[in-house]
Structures are given as C-alpha cells and as structure tokens.
Design a protein around this motif. Structure first.
Motif, PDB file in Angstrom:
ATOM      1  N   ASP A  11     -57.395  -4.086 -26.940  1.00 18.43           N
ATOM      2  CA  ASP A  11     -56.934  -4.036 -25.544  1.00 18.43           C
ATOM      3  C   ASP A  11     -58.165  -3.998 -24.632  1.00 18.43           C
ATOM      4  O   ASP A  11     -58.849  -2.976 -24.549  1.00 18.43           O
ATOM      5  CB  ASP A  11     -56.053  -2.786 -25.366  1.00 18.43           C
ATOM      6  CG  ASP A  11     -55.689  -2.517 -23.905  1.00 18.43           C
ATOM      7  OD1 ASP A  11     -55.878  -3.416 -23.068  1.00 18.43           O
ATOM      8  OD2 ASP A  11     -55.209  -1.396 -23.624  1.00 18.43           O
ATOM      9  N   LYS A  18     -60.168  -0.724 -25.887  1.00 18.63           N
ATOM     10  CA  LYS A  18     -59.634   0.101 -26.975  1.00 18.63           C
ATOM     11  C   LYS A  18     -59.262  -0.775 -28.161  1.00 18.63           C
ATOM     12  O   LYS A  18     -58.873  -1.928 -27.972  1.00 18.63           O
ATOM     13  CB  LYS A  18     -58.341   0.833 -26.580  1.00 18.63           C
ATOM     14  CG  LYS A  18     -58.381   1.666 -25.338  1.00 18.63           C
ATOM     15  CD  LYS A  18     -57.857   0.866 -24.199  1.00 18.63           C
ATOM     16  CE  LYS A  18     -57.691   1.634 -22.929  1.00 18.63           C
ATOM     17  NZ  LYS A  18     -57.785   0.767 -21.747  1.00 18.63           N
ATOM     18  N   MET A 198     -49.557   2.759 -16.363  1.00 18.82           N
ATOM     19  CA  MET A 198     -50.460   2.983 -15.244  1.00 18.82           C
ATOM     20  C   MET A 198     -51.886   3.141 -15.752  1.00 18.82           C
ATOM     21  O   MET A 198     -52.250   4.165 -16.326  1.00 18.82           O
ATOM     22  CB  MET A 198     -50.009   4.232 -14.461  1.00 18.82           C
ATOM     23  CG  MET A 198     -50.592   4.277 -13.071  1.00 18.82           C
ATOM     24  SD  MET A 198     -50.096   5.755 -12.159  1.00 18.82           S
ATOM     25  CE  MET A 198     -48.486   5.309 -11.598  1.00 18.82           C
ATOM     26  N   ALA A 200     -56.023   1.482 -14.799  1.00 18.81           N
ATOM     27  CA  ALA A 200     -57.016   1.663 -13.749  1.00 18.81           C
ATOM     28  C   ALA A 200     -56.746   0.739 -12.559  1.00 18.81           C
ATOM     29  O   ALA A 200     -56.769   1.166 -11.409  1.00 18.81           O
ATOM     30  CB  ALA A 200     -58.401   1.401 -14.314  1.00 18.81           C
ATOM     31  N   ASN A 224     -57.819   3.525 -10.275  1.00 11.92           N
ATOM     32  CA  ASN A 224     -58.926   3.201  -9.353  1.00 11.92           C
ATOM     33  C   ASN A 224     -58.595   3.578  -7.921  1.00 11.92           C
ATOM     34  O   ASN A 224     -59.439   4.093  -7.192  1.00 11.92           O
ATOM     35  CB  ASN A 224     -59.228   1.696  -9.382  1.00 11.92           C
ATOM     36  CG  ASN A 224     -59.959   1.281 -10.637  1.00 11.92           C
ATOM     37  OD1 ASN A 224     -60.422   2.129 -11.403  1.00 11.92           O
ATOM     38  ND2 ASN A 224     -60.044  -0.015 -10.861  1.00 11.92           N
ATOM     39  N   ASN A 299     -52.023  10.748 -18.289  1.00 12.35           N
ATOM     40  CA  ASN A 299     -52.668  12.039 -18.563  1.00 12.35           C
ATOM     41  C   ASN A 299     -52.851  12.897 -17.313  1.00 12.35           C
ATOM     42  O   ASN A 299     -53.271  14.048 -17.406  1.00 12.35           O
ATOM     43  CB  ASN A 299     -54.053  11.817 -19.191  1.00 12.35           C
ATOM     44  CG  ASN A 299     -53.957  11.505 -20.659  1.00 12.35           C
ATOM     45  OD1 ASN A 299     -53.085  12.026 -21.360  1.00 12.35           O
ATOM     46  ND2 ASN A 299     -54.834  10.643 -21.146  1.00 12.35           N
ATOM     47  N   ILE A 300     -52.574  12.347 -16.156  1.00 15.49           N
ATOM     48  CA  ILE A 300     -52.724  13.141 -14.924  1.00 15.49           C
ATOM     49  C   ILE A 300     -51.683  14.266 -14.962  1.00 15.49           C
ATOM     50  O   ILE A 300     -50.494  14.011 -15.173  1.00 15.49           O
ATOM     51  CB  ILE A 300     -52.522  12.272 -13.659  1.00 15.49           C
ATOM     52  CG1 ILE A 300     -53.649  11.240 -13.571  1.00 15.49           C
ATOM     53  CG2 ILE A 300     -52.456  13.132 -12.405  1.00 15.49           C
ATOM     54  CD1 ILE A 300     -53.496  10.257 -12.427  1.00 15.49           C
TER      55      ILE A 300
HETATM   56  N1  LIG Z   1     -57.149  12.760 -18.642  1.00 13.63           N
HETATM   57  C1  LIG Z   1     -57.006  11.942 -17.610  1.00 13.63           C
HETATM   58  N2  LIG Z   1     -56.583  12.399 -16.417  1.00 13.63           N
HETATM   59  C2  LIG Z   1     -56.479  11.581 -15.358  1.00 13.63           C
HETATM   60  N3  LIG Z   1     -56.724  10.255 -15.393  1.00 13.63           N
HETATM   61  C3  LIG Z   1     -57.150   9.744 -16.550  1.00 13.63           C
HETATM   62  C4  LIG Z   1     -57.312  10.543 -17.712  1.00 13.63           C
HETATM   63  N4  LIG Z   1     -57.749   9.733 -18.709  1.00 13.63           N
HETATM   64  C5  LIG Z   1     -57.855   8.505 -18.186  1.00 13.63           C
HETATM   65  N5  LIG Z   1     -57.503   8.511 -16.881  1.00 13.63           N
HETATM   66  C6  LIG Z   1     -57.525   7.386 -15.937  1.00 13.63           C
HETATM   67  O1  LIG Z   1     -56.762   6.300 -16.468  1.00 13.63           O
HETATM   68  C7  LIG Z   1     -57.339   5.058 -16.068  1.00 13.63           C
HETATM   69  C8  LIG Z   1     -57.631   4.251 -17.314  1.00 13.63           C
HETATM   70  O2  LIG Z   1     -56.429   4.008 -17.978  1.00 13.63           O
HETATM   71  P1  LIG Z   1     -56.313   2.824 -19.040  1.00 13.63           P
HETATM   72  O3  LIG Z   1     -57.289   3.022 -20.127  1.00 13.63           O
HETATM   73  O4  LIG Z   1     -54.873   2.722 -19.385  1.00 13.63           O
HETATM   74  O5  LIG Z   1     -56.765   1.607 -18.110  1.00 13.63           O
HETATM   75  P2  LIG Z   1     -57.286   0.170 -18.536  1.00 13.63           P
HETATM   76  O6  LIG Z   1     -56.384  -0.363 -19.585  1.00 13.63           O
HETATM   77  O7  LIG Z   1     -58.738   0.215 -18.906  1.00 13.63           O
HETATM   78  O8  LIG Z   1     -57.159  -0.599 -17.161  1.00 13.63           O
HETATM   79  P3  LIG Z   1     -56.178  -1.771 -16.664  1.00 13.63           P
HETATM   80  O9  LIG Z   1     -55.117  -1.987 -17.704  1.00 13.63           O
HETATM   81  O10 LIG Z   1     -55.639  -1.300 -15.362  1.00 13.63           O
HETATM   82  O11 LIG Z   1     -57.086  -2.957 -16.520  1.00 13.63           O
HETATM   83  C9  LIG Z   1     -58.630   5.381 -15.331  1.00 13.63           C
HETATM   84  O12 LIG Z   1     -58.418   5.307 -13.936  1.00 13.63           O
HETATM   85  C10 LIG Z   1     -58.931   6.803 -15.788  1.00 13.63           C
HETATM   86  O13 LIG Z   1     -59.658   7.515 -14.821  1.00 13.63           O
END
Ligand SMILES: Nc1ncnc2c1ncn2[C@@H]1O[C@H](COP(=O)(O)OP(=O)(O)OP(=O)(O)O)[C@@H](O)[C@H]1O
Ligand SMILES: [Mg+2]
Length: 360
Positions: A11, A18, A198, A200, A224, A299-300
C-alpha cells in the motif's frame, strides 16, 4: 493447493508505505510479516508521485529491513482521479458488452478516454419495465465501471519495478477494503455497510450493498488537513502538529483545545459523508447498517464517537487481522492492535487471489 502460497500486499500511501505478507494454506491464512515506513512529506500529492526517488528508496528500505525476497506484489490506487460507477445496460453477450462499455465509458468519465485504463465487472441482471409504447419488460445488466488515469497506474508500476518488485495486480484501495471486510465477515449477506478509510490526504468512502461497491467517493480532508488546522491554531511546526494530533508532547497546549481543533477540522468531511449516505438512502430506499472505519486517523482518540454521533449509525474499527492467524510469539499483540487500522488496505491486497484479474 499443495503448497502454502505467500502473497504480498503493498500500500503506497501518501503518508507511509505499508506491506503485509500472508501465507495461504488451504482456507487458512497466517501473517508472515508486516512493516511500514514514513514517506517524505509531499512525495505523493493528489495520488500522483511527485518524488519517485523518495518512494523507491522508501520501498527498498522497507523490504531490506524485513529481509524479504523480492517478488510479485499486489498494489493499489486511490483518490479522486478514479471513477467507479454502477451503470445499467441492456443484457447482451460478453463480447458485445466489452465493446459497448468502451463507448458508454466516455459519457461517465471526466478525462480523455484515450488516457484512461478501463475495467468493468458485470454484477447482475434485472428485469425492468421498458419505456416504449408496448411497455415490454427488458433485461438489463448492472455493470461496475472502473476508470483510472493510465498515467497514475504507470508511475506506480515504474516505482515498484525500480525498487525491484513486480506489481502483478493493481487494485483500488476501496476494493481491497471491501475484500478484507468480506473475508472478516464471511460475506455481506443482506447487509448494507460503508467503509470510511481516513488516511492522510483523502477520506475514501464506499457503500457496499448486495456484496458490491455501489458508490464510492474520495472526500478531501483527512490527517493532513488536521495537521494544517493544528499548525494554524497553535502556530507550531508540521512535526509538532502531528504529535499533538496523536495526543503526545502537549506541553502548555491543552488537550481539550486540540480535540476541539480536530472536531472542527473534520466537520466538512463529516458533512460530505452524511450527504453521500443521505443520497444513497434516498436513491436506493435502503439503510446503511454499519460503518467500518480504517486508516491512520482511526487511531485518533474519540474519532469513532465523533463519526457515530455525526452519522447516527453504529461504527466499528476494522481489524485486518481478525481472521488471520497471528503468532503472538513473533508479533507483539499490543503493537499489532495499535497499528492495525493503517494495515487494512495492505492486508486486503494480500488477501487477493493472484489469479484474479486487476486493472493492469
Ligand atoms: N495514533 C495516531 N493518532 C492520530 N493520527 C494518526 C495516528 N497514527 C497515524 N495517524 C495519522 O494517519 C494518517 C496516515 O494514515 P494512513 O497511513 O492510513 O495514510 P496513507 O495511506 O499514507 O495516506 P493516503 O491513503 O491518504 O494517501 C496521518 O495523517 C497520520 O498522522
Ligand atoms: Mg491510504
């Protein structure tokens, strides 16, 4: 299947990359490995890879730490540059359908048809009343039309190849999540469910009815946007905003105030999800039974309550490892629980059967 087969889901998100490796043995599935690595800010903007070198380096680092043999991976795409639409056509032989889809697609796609990669899946036939004078009944086929800008697929394919892997299938994040949830639930049955991912950059939402994605949207605003709003409110750097959002390093900033900024920041997203749900309910006459939540923002602290209160529908955070054997001696259960929501897409991709046809 005689031998256990390993599959890798990759991903490439805009915040982090990931991977999940699964071993399939008959019907049973076990976790072999997983990992994630943050990506330099703005390496991927609006699903487009702006800094290929940074992405290639991140994939290489990720897999060298995991000591994983290079091979085939299932990758994906997400964001607003995808069109996923259910259309209805008169029932016709499969060869004819393929031709008709090409010309039909032009009406539904806001990009030049020559620049897009089109895929489709017939999802069922229906008998409908014809609108001619004789009011004869006709059989229609519902088709799920998927169109992706070719350029986006190509740039992803190239970074994966340059990092030494072979992208064997390109899926969409929303389908990977649907796949994961179907695996977890053992099928959808009569349920209508929604998945809110949800991350970034965007909040990707899909509504699944009769076991297929009926509607999907990439809503601007996710992690973001929360960071920008925290930065603006407290006049802090991006990294500090990221920490504040995660509830760490508060210093003299009150936790209550941070929570308020997060709630305000997500107001627009909640409004758009609500409107999307209302449209679906009005058009289909069906209710949404449950909302599943995934992505880093799951995780928020308190986010589930916020979404539940806004939508008035019961919610649950997807556990990608609910139906996957995870060896507690190899993987710390606390760590797995904590990172689970960010691995939902990668797990859904790894669950894909390599024999399935994807977008490529
Ligand atoms: N423990 C946490 N508490 C709050 N926010 C978190 C936590 N862990 C990750 N995030 C937030 O989650 C977001 C990343 O999530 P994710 O890995 O699903 O996104 P991504 O797949 O990289 O991005 P996208 O799919 O939008 O291109 C970031 O904004 C990060 O700050
Ligand atoms: Mg993502």
């Amino acid at each position: 299947m005689l031998f256990p087969k390993k599959t890798i889901g990759l991903d490439i998100g805009s915040h982090s990359i990931k991977f999940v490796v699964l071993k399939k043995s008959g019907k049973s599935m076990s976790l072999v490995d997983l990992g994630h690595v943050p990506l330099k800010n703005r390496s991927i903007v609006d699903s487009s890879i702006e800094d290929p070198e940074a992405v290639i380096e991140a994939i290489e680092n990720l897999f060298s730490v995991a000591k994983l043999k290079k091979g085939e991976v299932v990758a994906s795409l997400s964001g607003p540059s995808l069109v996923i639409k259910k259309i209805s056509l008169p029932k016709m032989p499969p060869e004819e359908l393929e031709e008709v889809i090409q010309s039909e697609a032009e009406q539904h796609i806001p990009f030049d048809i020559n620049d897009v990669n089109i895929d489709f899946q017939p999802i069922g036939d229906r008998v409908v009343q014809g609108d001619g004078d004789d009011e004869e009944e006709i059989i229609t086929t519902d088709v799920l039309l998927v169109a992706v800008r070719q350029e986006l697929v190509e740039e992803r394919r190239q970074v994966i190849l340059d990092a030494g892997f072979i992208p064997i299938i390109f899926d969409l994040d929303v389908f990977a999540l649907e796949n994961l949830l179907e695996h977890n639930l053992g099928g959808f049955g009569e349920q209508v469910v929604a998945i809110v991912n949800m991350g970034a950059s965007f909040t990707n939402v899909n509504i699944i009815a009769d076991g297929v994605t009926e509607v999907t949207r990439a809503i601007p605003g996710a992690g973001n946007k929360i960071n920008y709003d925290i930065q603006k409110e407290f006049n802090v750097a991006w990294e500090k905003a990221e920490e504040l959002k995660k509830g760490i390093s508060l210093g003299n900033i009150s936790e209550k105030k941070v929570v308020e900024v997060i709630i305000n920041s997500l107001e627009g997203v909640c409004y758009d999800i609500n409107r999307m749900f209302r449209d679906f309910i009005d058009n289909s006459g069906r209710n949404i039974d449950k909302v599943y939540f995934s992505g880093g923002c799951a995780n928020i602290v308190g986010i589930e309550d916020l979404i539940r209160n806004n939508l008035g529908i019961s919610t649950e955070i997807i556990d990608p490892f609910a139906k996957i054997n995870v060896d507690n001696k190899k993987f710390d259960p606390d760590y797995i629980r904590q990172v689970a929501p960010i691995f939902a897409v990668a797990a859904g991709l790894a669950l894909r059967d390599y024999d399935d046809k994807g977008l490529s």
